[in-house]
Scaffold this motif. Structure first.
Motif, short mmCIF file in Angstrom:
data_model
loop_
_atom_site.label_atom_id
_atom_site.label_comp_id
_atom_site.label_asym_id
_atom_site.label_seq_id
_atom_site.Cartn_x
_atom_site.Cartn_y
_atom_site.Cartn_z
N LYS A 116 -4.41 29.88 12.36
CA LYS A 116 -3.92 30.76 11.28
C LYS A 116 -5.00 31.64 10.67
N VAL A 117 -6.04 31.94 11.43
CA VAL A 117 -7.11 32.80 10.92
C VAL A 117 -6.61 34.22 10.68
N THR A 118 -5.72 34.70 11.53
CA THR A 118 -5.25 36.09 11.41
C THR A 118 -3.83 36.17 10.86
N GLU A 119 -3.41 35.15 10.16
CA GLU A 119 -2.06 35.18 9.59
C GLU A 119 -1.94 36.34 8.60
N GLY A 120 -0.89 37.13 8.75
CA GLY A 120 -0.65 38.26 7.88
C GLY A 120 -1.36 39.54 8.29
N PHE A 121 -2.21 39.48 9.30
CA PHE A 121 -2.97 40.66 9.69
C PHE A 121 -2.07 41.76 10.27
N VAL A 122 -1.04 41.37 11.00
CA VAL A 122 -0.17 42.37 11.62
C VAL A 122 0.48 43.24 10.54
N ASN A 123 0.89 42.63 9.45
CA ASN A 123 1.53 43.40 8.37
C ASN A 123 0.56 44.42 7.77
N GLN A 124 -0.73 44.06 7.72
CA GLN A 124 -1.70 44.96 7.10
C GLN A 124 -2.24 46.00 8.07
N PHE A 125 -2.47 45.59 9.32
CA PHE A 125 -3.19 46.48 10.26
C PHE A 125 -2.34 46.96 11.44
N GLY A 126 -1.19 46.35 11.67
CA GLY A 126 -0.33 46.79 12.75
C GLY A 126 -0.69 46.17 14.09
N LYS A 127 0.27 46.24 15.02
CA LYS A 127 0.08 45.58 16.31
C LYS A 127 -0.82 46.36 17.26
#
Length: 659
Positions: free
Chosen positions: A377-388
């Protein structure tokens, strides 16, 4: 040979003729020089020139090509100065690798060519990386990468095509099918009929062409490139051709049936095209002789200049310095005094997020790191902020993803690759130690890649999710190796690793993720790579360690309050802080080197040897080591606890005090 000029002008055809004639004439000259001992090795492309030349001529000059052994025509079609090319073949300092690599094992950023390594297949993923960078930057560009029919048996071929298909990358894969992988015929390499049969399986377009027909090669690749630039996607092109000489010039061709030579000699790509142009009156004997004389003069001029250059004289400092892209780290302090308590895992996540904000060219890649946030879970929520686009789930293909990181570096992007577990790095090992680590030393191309490595035992996860494998990379010049033990160090060193343009192996002990916490700055900051930290001070002896070893050392000292000791946390393993090691040895005179990795071949052996060689007069006793047993990591908790060095550390402390 059926040449169809389509709507190409006489000038177009003459340009192709000059381009295909030059590598043939160079090769003929090289074979003479080889017999004279003036060139050490040669991989002949005679008979296959149309594939290289036609492909290179079909692309824009600023589109990248990744050639292999028999693609001399790529280099000449990109107008590489012949004196520099010949200097490369002779191992001269003025070559592209300063005498450090041979033949076509080089690249040129100026000419948009990426150098191969002998392992062949890894270059396909590097091509993917260049194409991905262009795709992210919305550039209408295509990348072209070569494979032989033999090299296509490697797993890298599958991984590169699969990722390119899944991600819709604008890359052309050309398979030069000449019938043999060195001496092994295709019938012993694979059972499918044609390489184009693979296209539908990957979901990509596939074409088969006559690789000896330069007009067909040029037209096919040109049309493919035009289409891919507008509609980004990969394409597989199989070029049927034949190698008229051995794998390299000391190899025979006795394994090839004579009738094959007779058949393919009638399809010689240079002679047949020359005859066609003469018949079509595009070329006259007078013009032909003038072109040949011009090329011959260019070759001789290039050779003369290359021969005049002396063989290189070794400069130790230059050799050592060129292993890495020059980088003077400027340590960044937090902008404010705001702090908050964070666990180790939160500190890594925090640093990674702030680095993404700081470096818009940074792309994260790894298995399950997008919506799922990674297994830890290190990058949890990253997609919402930075995109796929920037937080990319990958197929299970460690080799391809590491290679893609190198390819993105070619286009000046940064990459973070997460190994789901450090154990899985073996599947990408070749890319790391032979491509990332050696790229700058060989031809000046840095590898701006951080590989995060969740590592370590203690969770009863067994042999394949618990290994400490930092010593594998500690042994590899060109890499940097970092291993923080605290949340503060984890965030600061991860930020520093991402800033650094060199490849960094970043180790994170899994048991520390949620077991330790610390008050750390909220703002972005960095810590100097290569500097150790003294976490405890004493006079009785020193424990030199890193990672989980720091916590074991502190626990033993807490359990034995009657003693005092230095505990030196190396933090960085490559480079490691020799000055700090010398200082702690001078302070106490007695040393224990502790690490979780197995004893034999561990980093502790190198540190102990260095202390013995450089600090002998400061020692009051032998340097002692404590490490895990020389076994695989066992699963059952009682076996795992015996494997780990924690219990043996106390015994070694008692031994050093009694010495």
């Amino acid at each position: 040979m059926n040449y169809n000029r389509k709507d190409y002008t006489d000038d177009d055809l003459l340009a192709l003729y000059k381009a295909i004639l030059k590598p043939r004439m160079i090769e003929e000259r090289m074979l003479v020089l080889l017999r004279q001992g003036k060139v050490s090795k040669w991989f002949s492309g005679i008979g296959q020139e149309a594939v290289s030349v036609g492909s290179a001529m079909a692309l824009d000059a600023d589109e990248y090509i990744l050639p292999l052994h028999r693609n001399l025509g790529v280099f000449t079609s990109r107008n590489i100065p012949l004196d520099k090319l010949f200097a490369q073949f002779q191992g001269k300092k003025t070559g592209f690798t300063k005498g450090r690599d041979r033949s076509f094992h080089f690249g040129s950023k100026e000419h948009h060519i990426v150098g191969m390594i002998s392992h062949l297949g890894p270059q396909l993923a590097v091509g993917d990386g260049i194409a991905l960078a262009d795709l992210l930057d919305r550039k209408e560009k295509v990348t072209l990468v070569f494979s032989g029919d033999g090299g296509a048996s490697e797993g890298d071929f599958h991984e590169a095509l699969n990722v390119a298909a899944v991600w819709g990358l604008p890359v052309i894969f050309i398979v030069e099918n000449n019938g043999y992988g060195l001496s092994t015929p295709n019938s012993e390499q694979f059972k499918f009929r044609n390489f184009i049969d693979k296209g539908p399986a990957y979901g990509i377009d596939a074409l088969q062409i006559d690789g000896n027909n330069i007009v067909e090669v040029y037209h096919t690749v040109r049309q493919a490139a035009i289409s891919i630039r507008k509609n980004p996607r990969p394409m597989l092109i199989e070029a049927l051709t034949f190698r008229m000489r051995g794998h390299e010039e000391t190899s025979s061709t006795k394994y090839v049936p004579q009738e094959l030579f007779e058949k393919w000699s009638k399809k010689d790509p240079v002679e047949t095209f020359e005859s066609y142009l003469l018949e079509e009156l595009v070329l006259t004997p007078k013009v032909m002789n003038a072109i040949k004389e011009e090329i011959r003069a260019e070759i001789e001029d290039g050779l003369q200049k290359a021969f005049e250059v002396p063989m290189p004289e070794a400069d130790r400092q230059e050799e050592l310095g060129d292993m890495y892209q020059p980088f003077n780290q400027e340590v960044v302090s937090p902008a404010s005094g705001a702090t908050s308590e964070k666990r180790y895992v939160d500190a890594i996540s925090d640093g990674l997020r702030q680095s993404m904000e700081r470096f818009p060219e940074l792309v994260l890649m790894g298995q399950d790191i997008a919506e799922y946030g990674g297994v830890f879970k290190v990058t949890e929520g990253f997609v919402n902020q930075f995109g796929k686009d920037r937080v990319r789930n990958t197929p299970l293909c460690e080799s391809a993803i590491v290679g893609i990181g190198l390819g993105m570096s070619v286009r000046n992007k940064k990459s973070m690759v997460e190994m789901q577990f450090a154990d899985f790095v073996t599947s990408g090992f070749n890319q790391i130690v032979n491509n990332l680590a050696k790229s700058h030393y060989r031809w000046g191309q840095h590898a701006d890649v951080v590989i995060r490595m969740p590592t370590g035992a203690g969770a009863a996860a067994g042999p394949f999710h618990s290994q400490s494998n930092e010593a594998w990379f500690f042994h590899t010049p060109g890499l940097k190796v970092v291993y923080p033990s605290s949340p503060y160090d984890a965030k600061g060193l991860l930020n520093a690793a991402i800033e650094d343009p060199n490849p960094v192996m970043f180790f994170e002990h899994k048991l520390l993720y949620r077991s330790v916490s610390q008050e750390i700055p909220d703002d972005y900051y960095t810590i100097e790579i290569g500097k150790a930290r003294l976490v405890a001070e004493g006079t009785d002896f020193s424990i030199i360690t890193y990672g989980m070893g720091v916590h074991w050392a502190k626990q033993v000292l807490q359990e034995m309050p009657e003693i005092s000791a230095d505990v030196l946390d190396l933090r960085s393993l490559l480079p490691w802080d020799k000055e700090a090691v010398r200082n702690t040895v001078a302070n106490t005179g007695r040393v224990i080197v502790l690490h979780e990795d197995t004893m034999t071949g561990g980093i502790g052996g190198e540190i102990a040897a260095w202390i013995g060689e450089n600090c002998f007069e400061l020692l009051d006793g032998p340097v002692m080591r404590v490490a895990s047993l020389d076994t695989a990591v066992p699963f059952a908790p009682p076996l795992e606890q015996e494997f780990l060095p924690k219990q043996r550390l106390r015994e070694k402390v008692e031994a050093i005090l009694a010495y």
